[in-house]
Design an enzyme around this catalytic site. Structure first.
Site, PDB file in Angstrom:
ATOM      1  N   ARG A   1     -13.192 -12.375  -7.330  1.00 19.24           N
ATOM      2  CA  ARG A   1     -12.725 -11.557  -8.217  1.00 19.24           C
ATOM      3  C   ARG A   1     -11.224 -11.642  -8.815  1.00 19.24           C
ATOM      4  O   ARG A   1     -11.031 -11.323 -10.014  1.00 19.24           O
ATOM      5  CB  ARG A   1     -12.472 -10.093  -7.519  1.00 19.24           C
ATOM      6  CG  ARG A   1     -13.746  -9.146  -7.671  1.00 19.24           C
ATOM      7  CD  ARG A   1     -13.312  -7.716  -7.804  1.00 19.24           C
ATOM      8  NE  ARG A   1     -13.115  -7.130  -6.793  1.00 19.24           N
ATOM      9  CZ  ARG A   1     -13.108  -5.760  -6.594  1.00 19.24           C
ATOM     10  NH1 ARG A   1     -13.408  -5.093  -7.718  1.00 19.24           N
ATOM     11  NH2 ARG A   1     -12.868  -4.947  -5.437  1.00 19.24           N
TER      12      ARG A   1
ATOM     13  N   ASN B   1      -5.218 -11.859  -4.452  1.00 21.84           N
ATOM     14  CA  ASN B   1      -6.216 -11.004  -4.149  1.00 21.84           C
ATOM     15  C   ASN B   1      -6.961 -11.656  -2.893  1.00 21.84           C
ATOM     16  O   ASN B   1      -6.947 -12.924  -2.466  1.00 21.84           O
ATOM     17  CB  ASN B   1      -7.145 -10.959  -5.119  1.00 21.84           C
ATOM     18  CG  ASN B   1      -8.214  -9.821  -5.209  1.00 21.84           C
ATOM     19  OD1 ASN B   1      -7.838  -8.732  -4.789  1.00 21.84           O
ATOM     20  ND2 ASN B   1      -9.460 -10.016  -5.105  1.00 21.84           N
ATOM     21  N   ARG B   2      -7.690 -11.000  -2.172  1.00 20.32           N
ATOM     22  CA  ARG B   2      -8.312 -11.340  -1.094  1.00 20.32           C
ATOM     23  C   ARG B   2      -9.478 -12.110  -1.319  1.00 20.32           C
ATOM     24  O   ARG B   2      -9.783 -13.135  -0.852  1.00 20.32           O
ATOM     25  CB  ARG B   2      -8.870 -10.032  -0.330  1.00 20.32           C
ATOM     26  CG  ARG B   2      -9.625 -10.164   0.993  1.00 20.32           C
ATOM     27  CD  ARG B   2      -9.988  -8.716   1.733  1.00 20.32           C
ATOM     28  NE  ARG B   2     -10.726  -7.797   0.893  1.00 20.32           N
ATOM     29  CZ  ARG B   2     -10.999  -6.740   0.979  1.00 20.32           C
ATOM     30  NH1 ARG B   2     -10.820  -6.278   2.187  1.00 20.32           N
ATOM     31  NH2 ARG B   2     -11.835  -6.136   0.054  1.00 20.32           N
TER      32      ARG B   2
ATOM     33  N   LYS C   1     -17.392   3.819 -15.488  1.00 17.35           N
ATOM     34  CA  LYS C   1     -16.225   3.371 -16.479  1.00 17.35           C
ATOM     35  C   LYS C   1     -17.051   2.240 -17.387  1.00 17.35           C
ATOM     36  O   LYS C   1     -16.303   1.963 -18.409  1.00 17.35           O
ATOM     37  CB  LYS C   1     -15.200   2.714 -15.672  1.00 17.35           C
ATOM     38  CG  LYS C   1     -14.178   3.760 -15.127  1.00 17.35           C
ATOM     39  CD  LYS C   1     -12.924   3.311 -14.489  1.00 17.35           C
ATOM     40  CE  LYS C   1     -12.137   4.363 -13.817  1.00 17.35           C
ATOM     41  NZ  LYS C   1     -10.830   3.818 -13.602  1.00 17.35           N
TER      42      LYS C   1
ATOM     43  N   GLY D   1      -4.111  -7.303  -6.084  1.00 17.33           N
ATOM     44  CA  GLY D   1      -5.325  -7.017  -6.438  1.00 17.33           C
ATOM     45  C   GLY D   1      -5.951  -7.488  -7.633  1.00 17.33           C
ATOM     46  O   GLY D   1      -5.200  -8.047  -8.568  1.00 17.33           O
ATOM     47  N   ALA D   2      -7.278  -7.188  -7.645  1.00 13.74           N
ATOM     48  CA  ALA D   2      -8.101  -7.702  -8.916  1.00 13.74           C
ATOM     49  C   ALA D   2      -9.128  -6.954  -9.231  1.00 13.74           C
ATOM     50  O   ALA D   2     -10.204  -7.130  -9.904  1.00 13.74           O
ATOM     51  CB  ALA D   2      -8.475  -9.193  -8.704  1.00 13.74           C
ATOM     52  N   GLY D   3      -9.089  -5.577  -8.501  1.00 14.35           N
ATOM     53  CA  GLY D   3     -10.282  -4.468  -9.136  1.00 14.35           C
ATOM     54  C   GLY D   3     -10.068  -3.612 -10.567  1.00 14.35           C
ATOM     55  O   GLY D   3      -9.022  -4.411 -11.308  1.00 14.35           O
TER      56      GLY D   3
ATOM     57  N   ASP E   1      -5.473   4.004 -17.801  1.00  9.91           N
ATOM     58  CA  ASP E   1      -4.988   3.886 -16.486  1.00  9.91           C
ATOM     59  C   ASP E   1      -3.701   2.808 -16.566  1.00  9.91           C
ATOM     60  O   ASP E   1      -2.574   2.982 -16.169  1.00  9.91           O
ATOM     61  CB  ASP E   1      -5.821   3.109 -15.500  1.00  9.91           C
ATOM     62  CG  ASP E   1      -6.930   3.854 -14.778  1.00  9.91           C
ATOM     63  OD1 ASP E   1      -6.478   5.205 -14.820  1.00  9.91           O
ATOM     64  OD2 ASP E   1      -8.117   3.618 -14.652  1.00  9.91           O
TER      65      ASP E   1
ATOM     66  N   ALA F   1      -8.170  -1.133 -11.230  1.00 11.26           N
ATOM     67  CA  ALA F   1      -6.877  -0.676 -11.677  1.00 11.26           C
ATOM     68  C   ALA F   1      -5.914  -1.982 -11.728  1.00 11.26           C
ATOM     69  O   ALA F   1      -5.046  -2.004 -12.868  1.00 11.26           O
ATOM     70  CB  ALA F   1      -5.960  -0.023 -10.478  1.00 11.26           C
TER      71      ALA F   1
HETATM   72  P1  NDP Z   1     -11.434  -1.610  -6.549  1.00 13.54           P
HETATM   73  O1  NDP Z   1     -12.287  -1.384  -5.568  1.00 13.54           O
HETATM   74  O2  NDP Z   1     -11.859  -1.986  -7.974  1.00 13.54           O
HETATM   75  O3  NDP Z   1     -10.515  -2.853  -5.965  1.00 13.54           O
HETATM   76  C1  NDP Z   1      -9.859  -2.576  -4.990  1.00 13.54           C
HETATM   77  C2  NDP Z   1      -8.746  -3.934  -4.647  1.00 13.54           C
HETATM   78  O4  NDP Z   1      -8.027  -3.862  -3.657  1.00 13.54           O
HETATM   79  C3  NDP Z   1      -9.480  -5.186  -4.499  1.00 13.54           C
HETATM   80  O5  NDP Z   1      -8.652  -6.120  -5.477  1.00 13.54           O
HETATM   81  C4  NDP Z   1      -9.631  -5.585  -3.308  1.00 13.54           C
HETATM   82  O6  NDP Z   1      -9.782  -6.899  -3.023  1.00 13.54           O
HETATM   83  C5  NDP Z   1      -8.439  -5.027  -2.857  1.00 13.54           C
HETATM   84  N1  NDP Z   1      -8.502  -4.570  -1.258  1.00 13.54           N
HETATM   85  C6  NDP Z   1      -8.928  -3.332  -0.637  1.00 13.54           C
HETATM   86  N2  NDP Z   1      -9.001  -3.226   0.520  1.00 13.54           N
HETATM   87  C7  NDP Z   1      -8.200  -4.514   0.986  1.00 13.54           C
HETATM   88  C8  NDP Z   1      -7.902  -5.060   1.965  1.00 13.54           C
HETATM   89  N3  NDP Z   1      -7.940  -4.421   3.377  1.00 13.54           N
HETATM   90  N4  NDP Z   1      -7.204  -6.214   2.072  1.00 13.54           N
HETATM   91  C9  NDP Z   1      -6.842  -6.758   0.852  1.00 13.54           C
HETATM   92  N5  NDP Z   1      -7.133  -6.136  -0.313  1.00 13.54           N
HETATM   93  C10 NDP Z   1      -7.868  -5.319  -0.465  1.00 13.54           C
HETATM   94  O7  NDP Z   1     -10.556  -0.297  -6.862  1.00 13.54           O
HETATM   95  P2  NDP Z   1      -9.544   0.106  -7.971  1.00 13.54           P
HETATM   96  O8  NDP Z   1      -8.842  -1.068  -8.693  1.00 13.54           O
HETATM   97  O9  NDP Z   1     -10.494   0.984  -9.093  1.00 13.54           O
HETATM   98  O10 NDP Z   1      -8.508   0.908  -7.446  1.00 13.54           O
HETATM   99  C11 NDP Z   1      -7.651   0.710  -6.617  1.00 13.54           C
HETATM  100  C12 NDP Z   1      -6.550   1.582  -6.067  1.00 13.54           C
HETATM  101  O11 NDP Z   1      -5.831   2.165  -7.116  1.00 13.54           O
HETATM  102  C13 NDP Z   1      -7.333   2.856  -5.576  1.00 13.54           C
HETATM  103  O12 NDP Z   1      -6.708   3.189  -4.354  1.00 13.54           O
HETATM  104  C14 NDP Z   1      -7.145   4.136  -6.608  1.00 13.54           C
HETATM  105  O13 NDP Z   1      -6.912   5.220  -5.838  1.00 13.54           O
HETATM  106  C15 NDP Z   1      -5.681   3.454  -7.351  1.00 13.54           C
HETATM  107  N6  NDP Z   1      -5.759   3.946  -8.640  1.00 13.54           N
HETATM  108  C16 NDP Z   1      -4.650   4.733  -8.813  1.00 13.54           C
HETATM  109  C17 NDP Z   1      -4.472   5.218 -10.313  1.00 13.54           C
HETATM  110  C18 NDP Z   1      -3.170   5.796 -10.551  1.00 13.54           C
HETATM  111  O14 NDP Z   1      -3.216   6.500 -11.658  1.00 13.54           O
HETATM  112  N7  NDP Z   1      -2.391   6.171  -9.743  1.00 13.54           N
HETATM  113  C19 NDP Z   1      -5.559   4.709 -11.234  1.00 13.54           C
HETATM  114  C20 NDP Z   1      -6.472   3.934 -10.821  1.00 13.54           C
HETATM  115  C21 NDP Z   1      -6.837   3.543  -9.648  1.00 13.54           C
HETATM  116  P3  NDP Z   1     -10.991  -7.588  -3.104  1.00 13.54           P
HETATM  117  O15 NDP Z   1     -11.289  -7.947  -4.399  1.00 13.54           O
HETATM  118  O16 NDP Z   1     -10.952  -8.769  -2.160  1.00 13.54           O
HETATM  119  O17 NDP Z   1     -12.194  -6.607  -2.587  1.00 13.54           O
END
Ligand code: NDP
Length: 284
Positions: A161, A156-157, A73, A132-134, A109, A136
């Site tokens: 991020r 966010n955890r 991406k 969340g801060a990833g 997205d 999506a």
């Molecule tokens: P990333 O890996 O970039 O980010 C994941 C996020 O989830 C981070 O903020 C992470 O926190 C947090 N996280 C993960 N596990 C935990 C936990 N156990 N406890 C607390 N926080 C947690 O992933 P994406 O942002 O790319 O994707 C996130 C979700 O969105 C995926 O499941 C994906 O399938 C979904 N998605 C859905 C779309 C749709 O069209 N419906 C489109 C794109 C994504 P930390 O920063 O602390 O690691």
């Protein structure tokens, strides 16, 4: 499915790693078939070191565009001719569109999320709590900010991020944004309009909960989840039980596909046909 010989198809692709059986293929091809378009959507497994060559190939073969998912991406950007506004702000592309002889990177997205949200509320002036801060979360926050949402609380955890996203919202979009580093269950402030789970919590597990005090959800709030599988996540069920309007992640996924098809073909595809195909492919 095979591509019939001696028949000219327009091609759109998906560049990803490990995407065998990607249900998006079924969803996009259902739209092409429903609208009588002789187009194909082809899944291509591309290793990171071959991404540049793959983009050259798509260009040389006249592809109308392609989706790209992790890990491409961000790295795809240097192989493109330009970016749409939100992709530029986010620094991430999931949808490439051929416009004239140029390949332009877009991010659908967040736009898909916005389209789902529009059925429930207008984001202008709204106060948002975003878990969340990833990737999506970033896509959703930027698109909401561009659409006029006013105030963001990022929960966010990881502090780093979370802080990066808050900084982006403040510096690039001049929004009011603050970070809450996740510690125990978060109480949603009563003035919140929209609550979003943009973490990966809930993917393939309909029972797991995010760190949110559900007693603080109010019926005036719209609650959205990015998780599309299963669509009825714990959060969606808890939000409905509290009287909130709840939006599942399948809607976002369908709408990002709808916007992609619009970008590539210029037609407005039937979202119901696409959702039904996606549900069949996911065996929901
Ligand atoms: P990333 O890996 O970039 O980010 C994941 C996020 O989830 C981070 O903020 C992470 O926190 C947090 N996280 C993960 N596990 C935990 C936990 N156990 N406890 C607390 N926080 C947690 O992933 P994406 O942002 O790319 O994707 C996130 C979700 O969105 C995926 O499941 C994906 O399938 C979904 N998605 C859905 C779309 C749709 O069209 N419906 C489109 C794109 C994504 P930390 O920063 O602390 O690691």
């Amino acid at each position: 499915m095979s591509i019939e010989p001696n028949f000219l198809h327009e091609l759109v692709g998906s560049m990803s790693q490990g995407a065998a059986g990607n249900p998006t293929v079924a969803m996009i091809e259902a739209a092409f078939a429903h609208h009588g378009l002789h187009w194909r959507y082809v899944n291509m497994e591309v290793a990171p070191e071959h991404l540049g060559e793959a983009v050259c190939g798509a260009r040389a073969m006249g592809f109308r565009g392609f989706n790209c998912s992790l890990p491409h991406k961000v790295t795809v950007i240097k192989h493109l001719d330009g970016l749409g506004q939100s992709a530029e702000v986010m620094g991430a592309v999931n949808c490439v569109v051929r416009r004239g002889d140029k390949l332009i990177g877009e991010n659908t997205d967040g736009k898909g999320f916005l389209r789902s949200l529009a059925a429930a509320t207008d984001p202008r002036g709204k106060s948002v709590v975003l878990f969340g801060a990833g990737g999506a979360a970033r896509a959703i926050a930027v698109e909401l900010g561009l659409a006029g949402a006013k105030q963001f609380t990022v929960v966010n955890r990881s502090e780093q991020r979370g802080a990066e996203l808050v900084e982006l919202l403040r510096d690039k979009l001049r929004l009011t944004a603050r970070l809450v580093v996740q510690q125990g269950d978060y109480s949603i402030p009563p003035e919140t309009d929209v609550v979003i789970n943009a973490t990966s919590i809930g993917l393939y597990d309909g029972e797991v909960r995010i760190a949110l005090d559900t007693a603080t959800l109010k019926p005036t709030m719209v609650v959205a989840d990015v998780i599309g599988n299963p669509p009825r996540t714990r959060l969606i069920r808890d939000a409905e039980a509290r009287g909130c309007r709840a939006l599942d992640g399948l809607g976002m996924l369908v709408n990002q596909g709808v916007i992609g098809v619009q970008y590539w073909t210029g037609i407005e595809p039937d979202a119901q046909v696409m959702r039904a195909a996606l549900e069949r492919a996911l065996r929901l």
